[in-house]
Write an enzyme that holds these catalytic residues in place. Structure first.
Site, short mmCIF file in Angstrom:
data_model
loop_
_atom_site.label_atom_id
_atom_site.label_comp_id
_atom_site.label_asym_id
_atom_site.label_seq_id
_atom_site.Cartn_x
_atom_site.Cartn_y
_atom_site.Cartn_z
N ASP A 16 16.21 -21.06 -16.07
CA ASP A 16 16.72 -20.41 -17.27
C ASP A 16 17.82 -21.29 -17.87
OD1 ASP A 16 17.09 -18.54 -19.24
OD2 ASP A 16 18.17 -17.10 -17.99
N GLU A 95 11.75 -19.57 -28.34
CA GLU A 95 11.94 -18.25 -28.96
C GLU A 95 11.88 -18.28 -30.48
OE1 GLU A 95 14.50 -14.28 -28.03
OE2 GLU A 95 14.52 -16.03 -26.74
N LYS A 131 8.39 -16.97 -27.34
CA LYS A 131 9.21 -15.83 -26.94
C LYS A 131 9.46 -14.92 -28.14
CE LYS A 131 12.62 -16.04 -23.92
NZ LYS A 131 13.90 -16.43 -23.28
N THR A 155 10.39 -10.83 -24.46
CA THR A 155 11.70 -10.84 -23.86
C THR A 155 12.53 -9.64 -24.33
OG1 THR A 155 13.64 -12.27 -23.50
CG2 THR A 155 12.65 -12.32 -25.69
N PHE A 177 14.84 -7.67 -18.23
CA PHE A 177 16.20 -8.18 -18.05
C PHE A 177 16.98 -7.37 -17.02
CE2 PHE A 177 17.46 -10.96 -21.89
CZ PHE A 177 16.25 -11.63 -21.85
#
Length: 316
Positions: A16, A95, A131, A155, A177
């Site tokens: 990440d 993203e 994303k 996400t 998350f």
């Protein structure tokens, strides 16, 4: 054998981060980025070249100032992704602008543009995950994009309704998350309602995992947003886990043995009838934490996108 090596036996490790040094050190299968990580990366001196390339690209493309800003930010996103892909064997997650999170058509257009930009640099769409925030509009966008072999990573996923809708739309991968759920319960002073060994973020992912595996959904579950190593180890066996360099370092430095926690069933049952849009919105709305954290996440990623555009604007 350290904990990171042991974890690799149960779970695919994803980094990440946009930091190349960390990626080279920990050798993940995949890597994920987001607007916050992209912003952090471009502020590093060694990445100045990506800003310069993006400005030059945008000026050549022409158009209004806003169009040039968007083209430049897309260029940075893709160029960083292309660089990261040199050091990993798997996927890079890139993203889409969070400000598009409630517009299905615009998400589809932006995703296709990003994939085309990757392909223009010789990167197959098979190595790129787009994303998108796990709104209804983005889930449906991912469903459409899959028809063109463009795969998505949904996400900012906090509610069970989001996870279920993603599976029913045959989304490629979701990122629930863990840490942000934990943060919300801490902020609300609600952790006292849970046994000390039951983290609400971990429990959320376990519920999703058991539901997906029981019904044989193919959507990949990638736990994300961890606050400590304990959360990671409690989800050992999850399909994928995306982990920050700080926690990867901690795992690598610890030799304490642990057992796999998530194990798929050997028999399956028929999935329930898919949620309608109305049912999805109602079920998601019932989860106060999820409503707040999804909204907050989209706002904050949008702010980071604007900050990136301000940096680009000064150079232009």
């Amino acid at each position: 054998m350290n904990q990171l090596e042991l974890l690799r036996k149960f779970t695919t490790i994803v980094a990440d981060t946009s930091d190349i040094d960390s990626i080279c050190k920990y050798k993940p299968e995949d890597a994920t980025t987001n607007p916050s990580l992209i912003l952090k990366a471009v502020n590093l001196h060694e990445n100045q070249k990506f800003l310069n390339q993006a400005v030059e690209y945008a000026k050549k493309k022409g158009g209004s100032k806003q169009e040039q800003l968007l083209n430049a930010s897309d260029k940075i996103l893709v160029d960083l992704g292309v660089e990261i892909l040199k050091y990993i064997p798997g996927y890079i997650s890139s993203e889409v602008d969070a400000r598009l999170s409630f517009n299905q058509d615009k998400c589809i257009v932006k995703a296709k543009k990003i994939v085309e930009m990757y392909e223009n640099q010789g990167v197959s769409r098979k190595r790129v995950l787009i994303k998108l925030a796990a709104t209804w509009e983005c889930i449906k966008a991912a469903e459409e994009l899959k028809k063109d072999n463009i795969f998505c990573n949904l996400t900012l996923l906090f509610s069970f309704a989001q996870a279920r809708a993603c599976a029913e739309s045959k989304v490629f991968l979701i990122s629930p998350f863990v840490g942000r759920i934990y943060d919300w319960y801490i902020a609300q002073n609600l952790m006292s309602n849970f046994p000390h060994n039951e983290d609400p973020g971990v429990i959320s992912v376990k519920k999703i995992y058991n539901f997906y595996k029981k019904h044989n959904y193919k959507t990949i579950i990638m736990g994300a947003s961890f606050r400590n190593v304990k959360q990671i180890l409690l989800l050992s066996g999850c399909d994928r886990l995306t982990i920050s360099p700080l926690l990867l370092k901690e795992l690598e430095s610890n030799n304490t043995v642990f057992n796999r926690k998530l194990i798929p069933p050997t028999t399956f049952i028929k999935p329930p009838v898919s949620l309608s849009e109305e049912e999805f919105r109602w079920e998601h709305n019932q989860d106060e934490m999820a409503v707040q954290k999804l909204s907050e996440g989209i706002r904050n990623f949008g702010k980071d996108q604007i900050l990136l555009e301000k940096i680009i604007s000064k150079l232009m």
